[in-house]
Write an enzyme that holds these catalytic residues in place. Sequence first.
Site, PDB file in Angstrom:
ATOM      1  CB  CYS A 150       3.474 -82.194  19.136  1.00  9.28           C
ATOM      2  SG  CYS A 150       3.286 -81.431  17.393  1.00  9.28           S
TER       3      CYS A 150
ATOM      4  CG  HIS B  28      -1.176 -80.692  10.932  1.00  7.54           C
ATOM      5  ND1 HIS B  28      -2.279 -81.529  11.553  1.00  7.54           N
ATOM      6  CD2 HIS B  28      -0.949 -79.908  12.227  1.00  7.54           C
ATOM      7  CE1 HIS B  28      -2.291 -81.308  12.906  1.00  7.54           C
ATOM      8  NE2 HIS B  28      -1.510 -80.380  13.202  1.00  7.54           N
TER       9      HIS B  28
ATOM     10  N   GLY C 210      -0.768 -78.323  20.894  1.00  5.95           N
ATOM     11  CA  GLY C 210      -0.876 -76.885  21.504  1.00  5.95           C
ATOM     12  C   GLY C 210      -1.008 -76.944  23.008  1.00  5.95           C
TER      13      GLY C 210
ATOM     14  CB  CYS D 265      -2.304 -80.774  16.766  1.00  4.01           C
ATOM     15  SG  CYS D 265      -2.098 -79.238  16.278  1.00  4.01           S
TER      16      CYS D 265
END
Length: 401
Positions: free
Chosen positions: A387, A357, A389, A91
């Site tokens: 944040c 997103h 993964g 991300c």
Amino acid sequence: MPDAYLFDAVRTPRGRGKESGSLYTVRPVDLLAQSLAALRDRNELDTTQVDDVVVGCVTQTGDQGACIARFAALEAGYDVDAPGVTLNRFCGSGLQAINDAAAMVASGFYDLVVAGGVESMSRVKMGSDGGAIWDPRTQWNVGSVPQGISADLLATLRGITRDDVDRFALASQQRAVDAIEHHRFDRSVVPVVDDSGLTVLARDEYPRPETTLEKLGELSASFETMGRQFGLDSLTRGRYPQVERIDHIHHAGNSSGIVDGAAAQIVATKEKGEAMGLTPRARVRSVAVVGTDPILMLAGPMPASRRALHKAGMEIGDIDLFEVNEAFAAVPLAFMQELGVPHDKVNVNGGAIALGHPLGATGAMLMSTLLDALEDRNLSTGLVTLCIGGGMGIATVVERV
């Protein structure tokens, strides 16, 4: 060493990441190519001067396979001498592309880089590239769980309630709708067109202006069955024995939306940009990336932001505006709680809960949103953080010129 500056930023509208979404018929290479072309055209950018095109893309398979950065640049009509590289930090990929570009510029090795991201989640499904993150054996060995379980664990550990996340989600929708209605995204958003030049999508289509707290309250928790009936909650107890029972509070209405989109920005030295007739918008003060617990994988924005601020010689109170990716509502809520940041400084034009997103593009989109918001409000400093993964976090601090 030279400083790295941000000169301009563009993005596509976000389209719903389904076959019924407006951008489903548009290949991801074209989404990115149109962003690159718009960036070039409105800045009269001589692409023979581009040292590299650095692009974040998470699911690098199918339509997004090979090196989409290189082929999108060629499709956009960039000079053949402008190379391209595609990276994946999940991300955080879009922001990582900007940070990598800034690092190369600040090192003195490169003078001008185009950075950005792309993700067509309607055409290339999340997880379709396979890999260790989706492998149950690897998840068990490293102690990882699906992100939704992590989000609910984060909320449980911090006392964040279902009412808290639903109220935050409603605010995200309201802020995004207000921003669209008052044209706050217009400087960055470039329409997506088809081969005949007709507009396919001109504005973000994911926001739900009809959202109410009552409607959010009617939605069932998305990860409760996965966590309790399939034993995934139990994997967290080895690391967090104090949590007897995870409170599952996240659902589709307070989690990030699945969407399509692309973004691109110019990163260069001040001297190079000005020699090409460009006006700098902001200076990159610092960048940071951290690893965190893969069980509580969504807590990365806090240590990443602290590290970026430390490198910049700044305190949290020195930042005027924050863009904290709304992967799940608990993430920005935990960020605000731990760092003492008021909500009126965070995601002032809404976030991924309302807007969506598009994995590889989001970080670059957040940077464009931040620059626009700082200029609209005549403020100086901003921080973007996401944040990631697998238990990571990324952050970038910028200061308007």
